[in-house]
Design a protein around this motif. Structure first.
Motif, PDB file in Angstrom:
ATOM      1  N   LYS A   6     -48.593 -78.165 -50.903  1.00 40.18           N
ATOM      2  CA  LYS A   6     -49.938 -78.639 -51.224  1.00 40.18           C
ATOM      3  C   LYS A   6     -50.940 -78.201 -50.165  1.00 40.18           C
ATOM      4  O   LYS A   6     -52.057 -77.786 -50.483  1.00 40.18           O
ATOM      5  N   VAL A  56     -59.670 -82.475 -50.025  1.00 38.47           N
ATOM      6  CA  VAL A  56     -58.684 -83.130 -50.880  1.00 38.47           C
ATOM      7  C   VAL A  56     -58.454 -84.525 -50.318  1.00 38.47           C
ATOM      8  O   VAL A  56     -58.832 -84.831 -49.192  1.00 38.47           O
ATOM      9  N   TYR A  60     -53.367 -87.250 -52.078  1.00 38.82           N
ATOM     10  CA  TYR A  60     -52.890 -86.031 -52.737  1.00 38.82           C
ATOM     11  C   TYR A  60     -51.882 -85.312 -51.843  1.00 38.82           C
ATOM     12  O   TYR A  60     -50.830 -84.867 -52.309  1.00 38.82           O
ATOM     13  N   GLU A  66     -48.458 -86.560 -57.019  1.00 35.99           N
ATOM     14  CA  GLU A  66     -49.898 -86.509 -57.291  1.00 35.99           C
ATOM     15  C   GLU A  66     -50.314 -85.064 -57.517  1.00 35.99           C
ATOM     16  O   GLU A  66     -50.006 -84.191 -56.719  1.00 35.99           O
ATOM     17  N   ASP A  68     -53.694 -84.323 -58.799  1.00 32.07           N
ATOM     18  CA  ASP A  68     -55.154 -84.223 -58.774  1.00 32.07           C
ATOM     19  C   ASP A  68     -55.622 -84.139 -57.327  1.00 32.07           C
ATOM     20  O   ASP A  68     -55.624 -85.129 -56.605  1.00 32.07           O
ATOM     21  N   GLN A  69     -56.044 -82.951 -56.900  1.00 36.26           N
ATOM     22  CA  GLN A  69     -56.465 -82.735 -55.512  1.00 36.26           C
ATOM     23  C   GLN A  69     -57.633 -83.605 -55.108  1.00 36.26           C
ATOM     24  O   GLN A  69     -57.764 -83.974 -53.964  1.00 36.26           O
TER      25      GLN A  69
END
Length: 149
Positions: A6, A56, A60, A66, A68-69
């Motif tokens: 991420k 972000v 996140y 998760e 959705d940034q």
């Protein structure tokens, strides 16, 4: 997706190199490389710096499920700004406002731009009212008022 994945994806989405992100956050390139490659979690202050620099949410980055940034980014910034300006009481008030405002969306569908506009307006009104209240009821003004009575 792991923390390291991420982090790297968010960095690349902004077209940032590791050295540019290091400069932006004050975190060493070596640490960034380690975070991305091994998924080792940074300390909380570095985690916040990364989330802010990458636009972000911390949730996140931390939650592997998760996707959705941008979920909670505005809310987190609103609470953080309120805390910085008005202390823990300001953060508590900001949290309460968000909880009450979320009830307005219950059961309804708003597109992201409408939600963003609502949130920006709410933030501006809250911070403006806090600023006006602090000007109106500043320590100097209270001291002057108490001396005149």
């Amino acid at each position: 997706m792991t923390f390291g994945e991420k982090l790297k994806n968010a960095r690349l989405a902004l077209n940032l190199s590791q050295s540019e992100l290091a400069e932006k956050t004050g975190i060493s390139e070596r640490s960034l490389y380690t975070y991305e490659q091994t998924g080792i979690m940074p300390r909380s202050n570095n985690l916040r710096k990364l989330a802010d620099a990458l636009n972000v949410s911390v949730s996140y980055l931390l939650d592997e499920e998760e996707t959705d940034q941008h979920k909670n980014v505005d809310e987190e910034l609103f609470i953080a700004n309120s805390k910085n300006k008005y202390g823990y009481k300001g953060a508590k008030e900001a949290t309460e406002i968000l909880e009450k405002a979320s009830a307005l969306f219950a059961g309804g569908e708003l597109d992201e731009s409408a939600k963003e506009l609502f949130f920006q307006s709410l933030t501006e009104v809250y911070l403006d009212s806090k600023r006006k209240a602090s000007e109106k009821f500043s320590k100097k003004q209270r001291a002057r008022k108490s001396k005149s009575h």
